[in-house]
Design an enzyme around this catalytic site. Sequence first.
Site, short mmCIF file in Angstrom:
data_model
loop_
_atom_site.label_atom_id
_atom_site.label_comp_id
_atom_site.label_asym_id
_atom_site.label_seq_id
_atom_site.Cartn_x
_atom_site.Cartn_y
_atom_site.Cartn_z
N TRP A 1 39.96 40.94 45.72
CA TRP A 1 39.79 42.30 45.21
C TRP A 1 38.32 42.62 44.97
O TRP A 1 37.87 43.74 45.21
CB TRP A 1 40.64 42.49 43.96
CG TRP A 1 42.08 42.19 44.23
CD1 TRP A 1 42.82 41.16 43.74
CD2 TRP A 1 42.95 42.90 45.13
NE1 TRP A 1 44.10 41.18 44.26
CE2 TRP A 1 44.20 42.24 45.11
CE3 TRP A 1 42.78 44.03 45.93
CZ2 TRP A 1 45.28 42.68 45.88
CZ3 TRP A 1 43.86 44.47 46.69
CH2 TRP A 1 45.09 43.78 46.66
N ASP B 1 36.62 45.50 36.83
CA ASP B 1 38.03 45.61 37.21
C ASP B 1 38.81 44.66 36.32
O ASP B 1 38.74 43.44 36.47
CB ASP B 1 38.19 45.25 38.68
CG ASP B 1 39.64 45.30 39.15
OD1 ASP B 1 40.54 45.59 38.33
OD2 ASP B 1 39.87 45.04 40.35
N LYS C 1 50.48 45.49 35.49
CA LYS C 1 50.56 44.08 35.14
C LYS C 1 50.71 43.89 33.63
O LYS C 1 51.51 43.09 33.18
CB LYS C 1 49.33 43.33 35.65
CG LYS C 1 49.18 43.43 37.18
CD LYS C 1 47.94 42.75 37.68
CE LYS C 1 47.68 43.06 39.15
NZ LYS C 1 48.70 42.53 40.05
#
Length: 355
Positions: free
Chosen positions: A100, A167, A191
């Site tokens: 990511w 992030d 999540k």
Amino acid sequence: MKHNFGAGPGILPHEVLKQAAEGVLNFNGTGLSILEISHRSAEFESVLNEAVSLVKELFNVPEGYSVLFMQGGASSQFALAPYNLLPDGGKAAYVETGVWANKALKEAKLFGQVEIVATAKESNYTYIPKDFTIPKDAAYIHITSNNTIYGTQMKEFFKSPIPVVCDMSSDIFSRKVDVSDFGLIYAGAQKNMGPAGVTLVIIKNDILGKVDRKIPSMFNYQVQIEGGSMYNTPPCFAIYVSMLTLRWLKAKGGVAGIEQENDAKAKALYTEIDRNPLFKGVCAVEDRSHMNVCFVVENPEHEKPFLKYCDEKGIVGIKGHRSVGGFRASIYNALPITSVHVLIDAMQEFQENNK
């Protein structure tokens, strides 16, 4: 009973699921579903206001920051951050700690120069780089706090002479952080905070307005701030479930309370991985994630039988990402420690049956 170790969308608290289901049928006694009320109604505005208030309270967000609920997932933020923060011809610094992070830096290259100040790519991202220099001439430095695929996590955050963009998609609200250390925090909800479909953005207001390019309204943080996350129709249901989850988190003692639970879950599972001769961890011990526990079998022939054994025990979502293999136990906030002990018991029983 199922024990959901899925990496995302991840487990939500049972009481939140029950409340959300009730809201789908009859939201707060209105006789209407949360899915069909106007986002401009007083009823939904109260949901959004409470969600923003809970984020600020639980994360102790300082004055001078704005809280947004946006669409497009964290992956959209890979582009929106440089779109809003990286001037034409400017430079941004990136720490590459996984897939990511790599995708984020690729998007940034569309807007300016990218300097990779540290990377763990050569080890297949099995550790977190720590000794690197932050270029003071960069517009910002981007980091990924937790690497879902590889099971690594930044345990400490550094003080930076330039804005830090982070992030936090897979460990948001799992531990205490000092928001004032960051210029921008973003996180997909699916999540630790809610369902897929909404992304939390916490941004320091004074880092905006430093680029000259014209930014389309939907992608402009300042426009979104001025619109109060409602420049266009927001993802109402996802925000509602996120608000319920944040309520649940507050009732459990907030971030400090859940951090203690998360530490206990991680300690128990890593202790078993290190004790059990059939299994081993895959990343540097000091960088082990408390959200995504990645491990493999010593004997590859045991992988499929162990997955089958877990399935028989009601343990789901344990298969590792295809780029790593093995197993990944995602132990997000809503996963109870009882489920972790079910997995530990399964590992011990599998050892007994395969001596």
